[in-house]
Motif scaffolding. Structure first.
Motif, PDB file in Angstrom:
ATOM      1  N   LYS A 229     -33.957   3.474  -1.242  1.00 31.75           N
ATOM      2  CA  LYS A 229     -33.217   2.213  -1.196  1.00 31.75           C
ATOM      3  C   LYS A 229     -34.175   1.056  -1.437  1.00 31.75           C
ATOM      4  O   LYS A 229     -35.261   1.002  -0.840  1.00 31.75           O
ATOM      5  CB  LYS A 229     -32.524   2.037   0.156  1.00 31.75           C
ATOM      6  CG  LYS A 229     -31.295   2.910   0.351  1.00 31.75           C
ATOM      7  CD  LYS A 229     -30.604   2.591   1.655  1.00 31.75           C
ATOM      8  CE  LYS A 229     -29.329   3.418   1.835  1.00 31.75           C
ATOM      9  NZ  LYS A 229     -28.274   3.026   0.884  1.00 31.75           N
ATOM     10  N   GLU A 230     -33.767   0.153  -2.313  1.00 33.39           N
ATOM     11  CA  GLU A 230     -34.556  -1.055  -2.516  1.00 33.39           C
ATOM     12  C   GLU A 230     -34.210  -2.031  -1.393  1.00 33.39           C
ATOM     13  O   GLU A 230     -33.050  -2.383  -1.200  1.00 33.39           O
ATOM     14  CB  GLU A 230     -34.251  -1.681  -3.870  1.00 33.39           C
ATOM     15  CG  GLU A 230     -35.053  -1.091  -5.001  1.00 33.39           C
ATOM     16  CD  GLU A 230     -35.061  -2.000  -6.210  1.00 33.39           C
ATOM     17  OE1 GLU A 230     -36.136  -2.223  -6.777  1.00 33.39           O
ATOM     18  OE2 GLU A 230     -33.977  -2.479  -6.593  1.00 33.39           O
ATOM     19  N   THR A 231     -35.232  -2.456  -0.679  1.00 34.75           N
ATOM     20  CA  THR A 231     -35.032  -3.294   0.492  1.00 34.75           C
ATOM     21  C   THR A 231     -35.731  -4.632   0.304  1.00 34.75           C
ATOM     22  O   THR A 231     -36.903  -4.679  -0.095  1.00 34.75           O
ATOM     23  CB  THR A 231     -35.593  -2.616   1.753  1.00 34.75           C
ATOM     24  OG1 THR A 231     -34.987  -1.330   1.902  1.00 34.75           O
ATOM     25  CG2 THR A 231     -35.312  -3.448   2.996  1.00 34.75           C
ATOM     26  N   LEU A 232     -35.008  -5.712   0.564  1.00 32.05           N
ATOM     27  CA  LEU A 232     -35.608  -7.040   0.591  1.00 32.05           C
ATOM     28  C   LEU A 232     -35.981  -7.340   2.036  1.00 32.05           C
ATOM     29  O   LEU A 232     -35.115  -7.487   2.897  1.00 32.05           O
ATOM     30  CB  LEU A 232     -34.628  -8.096   0.067  1.00 32.05           C
ATOM     31  CG  LEU A 232     -35.120  -9.544   0.169  1.00 32.05           C
ATOM     32  CD1 LEU A 232     -36.306  -9.780  -0.760  1.00 32.05           C
ATOM     33  CD2 LEU A 232     -33.991 -10.527  -0.157  1.00 32.05           C
ATOM     34  N   TYR A 233     -37.279  -7.396   2.305  1.00 30.97           N
ATOM     35  CA  TYR A 233     -37.766  -7.725   3.636  1.00 30.97           C
ATOM     36  C   TYR A 233     -37.985  -9.235   3.726  1.00 30.97           C
ATOM     37  O   TYR A 233     -38.669  -9.827   2.890  1.00 30.97           O
ATOM     38  CB  TYR A 233     -39.077  -6.995   3.935  1.00 30.97           C
ATOM     39  CG  TYR A 233     -38.892  -5.524   4.232  1.00 30.97           C
ATOM     40  CD1 TYR A 233     -38.559  -5.093   5.514  1.00 30.97           C
ATOM     41  CD2 TYR A 233     -39.044  -4.569   3.231  1.00 30.97           C
ATOM     42  CE1 TYR A 233     -38.384  -3.736   5.786  1.00 30.97           C
ATOM     43  CE2 TYR A 233     -38.877  -3.211   3.493  1.00 30.97           C
ATOM     44  CZ  TYR A 233     -38.549  -2.806   4.774  1.00 30.97           C
ATOM     45  OH  TYR A 233     -38.372  -1.474   5.048  1.00 30.97           O
ATOM     46  N   VAL A 234     -37.384  -9.850   4.746  1.00 32.22           N
ATOM     47  CA  VAL A 234     -37.475 -11.293   4.942  1.00 32.22           C
ATOM     48  C   VAL A 234     -38.098 -11.556   6.306  1.00 32.22           C
ATOM     49  O   VAL A 234     -37.646 -11.007   7.316  1.00 32.22           O
ATOM     50  CB  VAL A 234     -36.082 -11.960   4.867  1.00 32.22           C
ATOM     51  CG1 VAL A 234     -36.209 -13.470   5.061  1.00 32.22           C
ATOM     52  CG2 VAL A 234     -35.393 -11.635   3.550  1.00 32.22           C
ATOM     53  N   GLU A 235     -39.138 -12.398   6.333  1.00 28.04           N
ATOM     54  CA  GLU A 235     -39.761 -12.743   7.610  1.00 28.04           C
ATOM     55  C   GLU A 235     -38.909 -13.780   8.322  1.00 28.04           C
ATOM     56  O   GLU A 235     -38.564 -14.825   7.761  1.00 28.04           O
ATOM     57  CB  GLU A 235     -41.169 -13.287   7.396  1.00 28.04           C
ATOM     58  CG  GLU A 235     -41.866 -13.645   8.702  1.00 28.04           C
ATOM     59  CD  GLU A 235     -43.262 -14.196   8.487  1.00 28.04           C
ATOM     60  OE1 GLU A 235     -43.745 -14.940   9.366  1.00 28.04           O
ATOM     61  OE2 GLU A 235     -43.873 -13.876   7.445  1.00 28.04           O
ATOM     62  N   SER A 236     -38.562 -13.480   9.568  1.00 27.10           N
ATOM     63  CA  SER A 236     -37.716 -14.388  10.348  1.00 27.10           C
ATOM     64  C   SER A 236     -38.584 -15.455  11.002  1.00 27.10           C
ATOM     65  O   SER A 236     -39.111 -15.264  12.096  1.00 27.10           O
ATOM     66  CB  SER A 236     -36.945 -13.608  11.416  1.00 27.10           C
ATOM     67  OG  SER A 236     -36.121 -14.486  12.164  1.00 27.10           O
ATOM     68  N   THR A 237     -38.742 -16.583  10.324  1.00 28.55           N
ATOM     69  CA  THR A 237     -39.502 -17.701  10.873  1.00 28.55           C
ATOM     70  C   THR A 237     -38.617 -18.499  11.832  1.00 28.55           C
ATOM     71  O   THR A 237     -37.381 -18.382  11.792  1.00 28.55           O
ATOM     72  CB  THR A 237     -39.973 -18.624   9.750  1.00 28.55           C
ATOM     73  OG1 THR A 237     -38.805 -19.146   9.070  1.00 28.55           O
ATOM     74  CG2 THR A 237     -40.833 -17.873   8.752  1.00 28.55           C
ATOM     75  N   PRO A 238     -39.212 -19.341  12.694  1.00 28.05           N
ATOM     76  CA  PRO A 238     -38.390 -20.198  13.563  1.00 28.05           C
ATOM     77  C   PRO A 238     -37.425 -21.074  12.770  1.00 28.05           C
ATOM     78  O   PRO A 238     -36.299 -21.309  13.192  1.00 28.05           O
ATOM     79  CB  PRO A 238     -39.441 -21.038  14.308  1.00 28.05           C
ATOM     80  CG  PRO A 238     -40.663 -20.178  14.325  1.00 28.05           C
ATOM     81  CD  PRO A 238     -40.651 -19.445  13.020  1.00 28.05           C
ATOM     82  N   GLN A 239     -37.891 -21.553  11.592  1.00 28.93           N
ATOM     83  CA  GLN A 239     -37.017 -22.401  10.771  1.00 28.93           C
ATOM     84  C   GLN A 239     -35.782 -21.635  10.309  1.00 28.93           C
ATOM     85  O   GLN A 239     -34.681 -22.192  10.231  1.00 28.93           O
ATOM     86  CB  GLN A 239     -37.785 -22.929   9.551  1.00 28.93           C
ATOM     87  CG  GLN A 239     -38.880 -23.920   9.878  1.00 28.93           C
ATOM     88  CD  GLN A 239     -40.174 -23.255  10.295  1.00 28.93           C
ATOM     89  OE1 GLN A 239     -40.257 -22.031  10.381  1.00 28.93           O
ATOM     90  NE2 GLN A 239     -41.198 -24.065  10.548  1.00 28.93           N
TER      91      GLN A 239
END
Length: 320
Positions: A229-239
């Motif tokens: 599976k192609e996964t888009l990893y997104v960092e959860s910043t406070p913003q």
């Protein structure tokens, strides 16, 4: 049929065979991602509507906002910009620029006199009882034009209703990189630029097993398969975490990114760095007290830490 007509017919047949025609669309088309620079102003008053130009933002005194002024990534055909501007861009190329005048009815609508109402000032917060204030009245957004005594005149039209808009644009680039496309969508929807990357993961997935033709009433069976599976990893910043649009619409935004970027899923990761300093010392004290059975307040006092102050801060954080 003349010889010339016969040649034209042959050309058409050849075009059909190779999938092309003389009228085949060229240039940018619906679905393309483009990086667009623009400045929009009202025609009559030359009031700034929006810009991606940092110099214009500085001139207009809006550069102190929490916004990075730079070209924005949009998707043609998705209504991300005024339709008249989009019509100009379709068929164009990177590097092209132009100016489009958008009539009021296609911009922010005509000004409707029936949407200007007189209401009791008691319905307005005391801090907002002045001409020009933007107010919320019974779920409607408006701005006060005049206020006299206990009555206020509120205009529920868009502040730019009735204004033609002049839109200067430049097609800075075509965006082909998929991570750049994903980042552009997040910026457009949320005005947030999280760190992200696309990776291919191996994931165990339950898939149905073909039933036995002889046993039509058998319960469906599943087996585990390892799939990519192609996964888009997104960092959860406070913003990102505190962004209200994301809080209320994360499912829709993530699905739109999945559809437009072509990944299988989006994973938002919260990164918590290891704590040092005081918390590290606190951990050592806690483990020491667990072994020796000491009193927590005595330990905090020995460490020159105000226990009541810590409790007060924790309670305040909980109330927030």
């Amino acid at each position: 049929m003349t010889e010339e007509q016969a040649e034209q017919a042959d050309d058409v047949d050849e075009d059909v065979e190779d999938g092309t025609t003389d009228d085949e669309a060229s240039g940018l088309q619906a679905g393309d991602f483009v990086k667009l620079g623009y400045t929009a102003r009202t025609v009559e008053e030359e009031q700034l509507v929006d810009t991606t130009d940092p110099d214009v933002a500085e001139e207009e005194g809006v550069d102190d906002q929490q916004t990075e002024f730079k070209p924005r990534t949009i998707v043609l055909g998705e209504g991300h910009i005024f339709e008249a501007v989009e019509d100009e861009i379709v068929g164009a190329e990177a590097g092209d620029s132009g100016t489009v005048t958008i009539p009021a009815e296609e911009a922010f609508g005509e000004h409707d006199p029936d949407d200007v109402e007189t209401i009791s000032a008691e319905k307005i917060d005391e801090d907002d009882r002045y001409p020009g204030a933007h107010v919320q009245i019974e779920g409607r957004t408006g701005h006060i034009t005049t206020i006299i005594g206990g009555r206020a005149r509120v205009d529920f039209n868009h502040p730019l209703a009735g204004e033609d808009v002049e839109y200067d644009y430049e097609i800075v680039d075509v965006v082909d990189d998929r991570e750049e496309r994903a980042a552009g969508l997040f910026e457009m929807y949320l005005d947030v630029s999280p760190e992200l990357e696309i990776e291919v993961d191996e994931v165990e997935e339950e898939v149905p097993v073909e039933p036995d033709d002889e046993d039509e009433d058998a319960e469906p069976e599943f087996e585990t398969e390892v799939v990519e599976k192609e996964t888009l990893y997104v960092e959860s910043t406070p913003q990102l975490t505190m962004n209200q649009q994301w809080m209320f619409s994360k499912q829709q935004i993530a699905q739109d990114v999945i559809d437009k970027v072509g990944v299988d899923r989006v994973i938002v990761q919260e990164i918590i760095d290891g704590a040092g300093g005081m918390m590290g010392g606190m951990g050592g004290m806690m483990s020491g007290m667990g072994a020796g059975g000491g009193d927590i307040e005595d330990a905090l006092e020995d460490a020159d830490v105000d226990a009541d102050e810590i409790v007060d801060e924790l309670e305040a954080d909980a109330d927030e």
